[in-house]
Motif scaffolding. Structure first.
Motif, PDB file in Angstrom:
ATOM      1  N   ALA A 130       5.716  -0.229  -5.028  1.00 27.51           N
ATOM      2  CA  ALA A 130       5.459  -0.238  -6.469  1.00 27.51           C
ATOM      3  C   ALA A 130       6.044   1.001  -7.134  1.00 27.51           C
ATOM      4  O   ALA A 130       6.637   0.925  -8.225  1.00 27.51           O
ATOM      5  CB  ALA A 130       3.954  -0.336  -6.723  1.00 27.51           C
ATOM      6  N   ARG A 131       5.889   2.174  -6.491  1.00 28.33           N
ATOM      7  CA  ARG A 131       6.461   3.407  -7.062  1.00 28.33           C
ATOM      8  C   ARG A 131       7.984   3.321  -7.146  1.00 28.33           C
ATOM      9  O   ARG A 131       8.590   3.718  -8.149  1.00 28.33           O
ATOM     10  CB  ARG A 131       6.047   4.606  -6.220  1.00 28.33           C
ATOM     11  N   ALA A 132       8.597   2.798  -6.081  1.00 27.17           N
ATOM     12  CA  ALA A 132      10.056   2.669  -6.093  1.00 27.17           C
ATOM     13  C   ALA A 132      10.506   1.710  -7.198  1.00 27.17           C
ATOM     14  O   ALA A 132      11.509   1.954  -7.884  1.00 27.17           O
ATOM     15  CB  ALA A 132      10.536   2.173  -4.728  1.00 27.17           C
ATOM     16  N   PHE A 133       9.751   0.639  -7.383  1.00 27.32           N
ATOM     17  CA  PHE A 133      10.083  -0.332  -8.430  1.00 27.32           C
ATOM     18  C   PHE A 133      10.006   0.318  -9.812  1.00 27.32           C
ATOM     19  O   PHE A 133      10.924   0.202 -10.632  1.00 27.32           O
ATOM     20  CB  PHE A 133       9.124  -1.519  -8.332  1.00 27.32           C
ATOM     21  N   LEU A 134       8.903   1.045 -10.077  1.00 27.01           N
ATOM     22  CA  LEU A 134       8.738   1.665 -11.389  1.00 27.01           C
ATOM     23  C   LEU A 134       9.750   2.796 -11.608  1.00 27.01           C
ATOM     24  O   LEU A 134      10.262   2.966 -12.730  1.00 27.01           O
ATOM     25  CB  LEU A 134       7.294   2.192 -11.519  1.00 27.01           C
ATOM     26  N   ASP A 135      10.017   3.564 -10.555  1.00 27.24           N
ATOM     27  CA  ASP A 135      11.001   4.641 -10.694  1.00 27.24           C
ATOM     28  C   ASP A 135      12.380   4.076 -11.002  1.00 27.24           C
ATOM     29  O   ASP A 135      13.149   4.643 -11.802  1.00 27.24           O
ATOM     30  CB  ASP A 135      11.050   5.469  -9.416  1.00 27.24           C
ATOM     31  N   ARG A 136      12.716   2.956 -10.382  1.00 25.25           N
ATOM     32  CA  ARG A 136      14.013   2.325 -10.632  1.00 25.25           C
ATOM     33  C   ARG A 136      14.134   1.827 -12.072  1.00 25.25           C
ATOM     34  O   ARG A 136      15.198   1.872 -12.675  1.00 25.25           O
ATOM     35  CB  ARG A 136      14.207   1.163  -9.661  1.00 25.25           C
ATOM     36  N   LEU A 137      13.022   1.366 -12.648  1.00 23.06           N
ATOM     37  CA  LEU A 137      13.058   0.914 -14.029  1.00 23.06           C
ATOM     38  C   LEU A 137      13.358   2.058 -14.993  1.00 23.06           C
ATOM     39  O   LEU A 137      14.020   1.870 -16.015  1.00 23.06           O
ATOM     40  CB  LEU A 137      11.717   0.264 -14.409  1.00 23.06           C
ATOM     41  N   LYS A 138      12.859   3.254 -14.668  1.00 23.59           N
ATOM     42  CA  LYS A 138      13.127   4.416 -15.528  1.00 23.59           C
ATOM     43  C   LYS A 138      14.605   4.754 -15.546  1.00 23.59           C
ATOM     44  O   LYS A 138      15.146   5.218 -16.546  1.00 23.59           O
ATOM     45  CB  LYS A 138      12.319   5.618 -15.043  1.00 23.59           C
ATOM     46  N   GLY A 139      15.241   4.580 -14.397  1.00 26.46           N
ATOM     47  CA  GLY A 139      16.671   4.909 -14.331  1.00 26.46           C
ATOM     48  C   GLY A 139      17.508   3.899 -15.071  1.00 26.46           C
ATOM     49  O   GLY A 139      18.590   4.157 -15.500  1.00 26.46           O
ATOM     50  N   HIS A 174       3.778 -15.571   0.055  1.00 20.60           N
ATOM     51  CA  HIS A 174       3.623 -14.424   0.951  1.00 20.60           C
ATOM     52  C   HIS A 174       2.253 -13.799   0.687  1.00 20.60           C
ATOM     53  O   HIS A 174       1.818 -13.686  -0.468  1.00 20.60           O
ATOM     54  CB  HIS A 174       4.726 -13.392   0.685  1.00 20.60           C
ATOM     55  N   ASP A 175       1.549 -13.394   1.716  1.00 20.50           N
ATOM     56  CA  ASP A 175       0.225 -12.792   1.586  1.00 20.50           C
ATOM     57  C   ASP A 175       0.381 -11.294   1.349  1.00 20.50           C
ATOM     58  O   ASP A 175       0.421 -10.487   2.291  1.00 20.50           O
ATOM     59  CB  ASP A 175      -0.600 -13.059   2.850  1.00 20.50           C
ATOM     60  N   PHE A 176       0.490 -10.901   0.086  1.00 22.54           N
ATOM     61  CA  PHE A 176       0.641  -9.490  -0.231  1.00 22.54           C
ATOM     62  C   PHE A 176      -0.629  -8.699   0.092  1.00 22.54           C
ATOM     63  O   PHE A 176      -0.570  -7.489   0.313  1.00 22.54           O
ATOM     64  CB  PHE A 176       0.976  -9.325  -1.725  1.00 22.54           C
ATOM     65  N   GLY A 177      -1.789  -9.395   0.102  1.00 24.66           N
ATOM     66  CA  GLY A 177      -3.028  -8.696   0.420  1.00 24.66           C
ATOM     67  C   GLY A 177      -3.085  -8.215   1.857  1.00 24.66           C
ATOM     68  O   GLY A 177      -3.868  -7.321   2.191  1.00 24.66           O
ATOM     69  N   ALA A 178      -2.249  -8.790   2.732  1.00 23.29           N
ATOM     70  CA  ALA A 178      -2.249  -8.380   4.134  1.00 23.29           C
ATOM     71  C   ALA A 178      -1.317  -7.201   4.400  1.00 23.29           C
ATOM     72  O   ALA A 178      -1.283  -6.667   5.511  1.00 23.29           O
ATOM     73  CB  ALA A 178      -1.847  -9.565   5.021  1.00 23.29           C
ATOM     74  N   VAL A 179      -0.541  -6.818   3.379  1.00 20.15           N
ATOM     75  CA  VAL A 179       0.402  -5.700   3.550  1.00 20.15           C
ATOM     76  C   VAL A 179      -0.359  -4.381   3.515  1.00 20.15           C
ATOM     77  O   VAL A 179      -1.341  -4.227   2.768  1.00 20.15           O
ATOM     78  CB  VAL A 179       1.477  -5.751   2.446  1.00 20.15           C
ATOM     79  N   ASP A 180       0.079  -3.430   4.315  1.00 21.87           N
ATOM     80  CA  ASP A 180      -0.522  -2.097   4.325  1.00 21.87           C
ATOM     81  C   ASP A 180      -0.510  -1.521   2.900  1.00 21.87           C
ATOM     82  O   ASP A 180       0.521  -1.496   2.243  1.00 21.87           O
ATOM     83  CB  ASP A 180       0.292  -1.187   5.256  1.00 21.87           C
ATOM     84  N   PRO A 181      -1.670  -1.078   2.376  1.00 20.16           N
ATOM     85  CA  PRO A 181      -1.718  -0.539   1.015  1.00 20.16           C
ATOM     86  C   PRO A 181      -0.714   0.583   0.765  1.00 20.16           C
ATOM     87  O   PRO A 181      -0.199   0.724  -0.345  1.00 20.16           O
ATOM     88  CB  PRO A 181      -3.165  -0.042   0.886  1.00 20.16           C
ATOM     89  N   ARG A 182      -0.433   1.379   1.807  1.00 17.07           N
ATOM     90  CA  ARG A 182       0.530   2.478   1.617  1.00 17.07           C
ATOM     91  C   ARG A 182       1.935   1.940   1.375  1.00 17.07           C
ATOM     92  O   ARG A 182       2.693   2.473   0.563  1.00 17.07           O
ATOM     93  CB  ARG A 182       0.510   3.403   2.832  1.00 17.07           C
ATOM     94  N   ARG A 183       2.292   0.851   2.063  1.00 19.78           N
ATOM     95  CA  ARG A 183       3.596   0.232   1.838  1.00 19.78           C
ATOM     96  C   ARG A 183       3.667  -0.392   0.452  1.00 19.78           C
ATOM     97  O   ARG A 183       4.693  -0.309  -0.235  1.00 19.78           O
ATOM     98  CB  ARG A 183       3.866  -0.820   2.905  1.00 19.78           C
ATOM     99  N   LEU A 184       2.564  -1.026   0.037  1.00 17.52           N
ATOM    100  CA  LEU A 184       2.538  -1.604  -1.301  1.00 17.52           C
ATOM    101  C   LEU A 184       2.705  -0.529  -2.361  1.00 17.52           C
ATOM    102  O   LEU A 184       3.461  -0.696  -3.332  1.00 17.52           O
ATOM    103  CB  LEU A 184       1.217  -2.351  -1.521  1.00 17.52           C
ATOM    104  N   GLU A 185       1.988   0.581  -2.187  1.00 17.91           N
ATOM    105  CA  GLU A 185       2.096   1.663  -3.167  1.00 17.91           C
ATOM    106  C   GLU A 185       3.507   2.230  -3.207  1.00 17.91           C
ATOM    107  O   GLU A 185       4.064   2.494  -4.284  1.00 17.91           O
ATOM    108  CB  GLU A 185       1.090   2.763  -2.832  1.00 17.91           C
ATOM    109  N   ALA A 186       4.119   2.417  -2.048  1.00 13.84           N
ATOM    110  CA  ALA A 186       5.474   2.951  -2.010  1.00 13.84           C
ATOM    111  C   ALA A 186       6.458   1.991  -2.681  1.00 13.84           C
ATOM    112  O   ALA A 186       7.358   2.418  -3.432  1.00 13.84           O
ATOM    113  CB  ALA A 186       5.892   3.214  -0.557  1.00 13.84           C
TER     114      ALA A 186
END
Length: 357
Positions: free
Chosen positions: A348-357, A334-346
């Protein structure tokens, strides 16, 4: 005295008889044993000379073929792991432990090495062109086990004399097929090539020369990371963990603020015991404008040497996820570089927040 009587003799004109000519072969003259021996010896000598001429011609052909194959790096042999040097080419590797090395060693133990390393003949041994990880794995296996099968490694042999730019390009070609190589590592390789090649005037020219087969956008990213490495120098201990977005943000900061590079180096030097995660946190803070405030942070958590790999079935294919100290990787078609940076950031934040829980 008596008189001699003379008689007149008349000869008839008669043709002399001639024996008829026969078609039968004349009988061979008898040859002595010495003549037979000389004749047989001459025939044997002629045959031997012809055979020697044919052998020399075949040897010449094979020698030329061997030289051509060796020049193209197509001759494979077993060479002593101690005879391989790594001084001619500056590698793009960081000094940190490769998390994939143990998997490679396990594969070599079980199945052997399917892809030989590539070396060039030099004075007193060989110079490594491709296969840094494979050679490292063999050396560690020999050190750990002492088994003779790890003392020599399969290698394609190339005759000495190849141009430096050709050797670097071979190494680049190998790196481009690796999915885990970072932009910082590629930038470091280009900088090393520029430093050792007089006709290359800058790191940007080296990127264009070495990574000509890469896309224009990718070459642009590598040039930006070369700028970053040049600005921060040896103060970076883990440049390979810098994500593309963070690296580009740091370059924009450094190019827009003459004091930024010095401030970032000061913060890094204030944390000499930092690990990869700690360094990345400092760089992200700098990219967001907090580099000038080197706050005292809590001691980093002990670094774990464990590694976890999971596979997820997705509509796009199978996603291979690898988690280790300071790194989480996702390999997916999958071409992650073509994804909207805002979607990627969201995401990544959701992934990291889930790890804390």
């Amino acid at each position: 005295m008596s008189k001699r009587r003379v008689f007149d003799i008349d000869f008839d004109d008669v043709e002399p008889e001639v024996a008829p000519v026969s078609d039968a072969p004349l009988p061979e003259a008898r040859r002595g044993p010495m003549a037979s021996a000389i004749s047989e010896n001459a025939a044997a000598l002629t045959e031997r000379q012809a055979a020697e001429t044919a052998i020399r011609a075949e040897n010449d052909r094979l020698a030329h073929e061997y030289i051509a194959l060796k020049k193209n790096g197509q001759i494979v042999g077993l060479i002593d792991i101690g005879s391989v040097k790594m001084s001619k080419l500056i590698r793009d590797r960081s000094g940190t432990r490769d998390p994939e090395l143990e998997e490679l060693k396990a594969s070599i133990r079980a199945l052997g090495l399917s892809n030989p390393i590539h070396v060039e003949e030099v004075e007193g041994g060989f110079e490594l062109i491709q296969g840094f990880r494979r050679l490292t794995a063999y050396r560690e296996l020999f050190h750990e086990t002492g088994e003779a099968r790890f003392a020599r490694i399969p290698a394609t042999l190339q005759a000495k004399g190849a141009q430096l730019d050709q050797l670097y390009r071979r190494m680049v070609d190998e790196n481009l097929v690796r999915r885990d190589i970072s932009f910082a590592e590629m930038a470091q390789l280009a900088m090393s090539y520029a430093a050792r090649t007089p006709e290359i005037r800058s790191s940007a020219d080296a990127v264009d020369d070495l990574f000509a087969s890469a896309g224009r956008q990718k070459r642009s990213y590598i040039r930006h990371f070369a700028t970053l490495l040049d600005a921060l120098g040896q103060d970076l201990k883990f440049p390979e963990v810098i994500p593309r977005a963070t690296g580009l943000a740091l370059v924009r900061l450094i190019e827009g603020n003459d004091r930024a590079a010095g401030q970032i180096r000061a913060v890094l030097n204030a944390r000499p015991d930092r690990d990869a995660a700690g360094e990345l946190a400092i760089l992200r803070s700098a990219a967001s404008g907090g580099a000038a405030k080197p706050a005292v942070s809590k001691a980093p958590a002990p670094k774990s040497s464990s590694k976890t790999t999971i596979k997820l079935n997705r509509p796009e294919g199978v996603a291979k996820c690898t988690a280790s100290a300071g790194r989480f990787e996702v390999l997916l078609d999958h071409d992650f570089g073509a994804v909207d940076p805002r979607r990627l950031e969201a995401a990544a934040r959701a992934f990291l927040d889930r790890l804390k829980g």
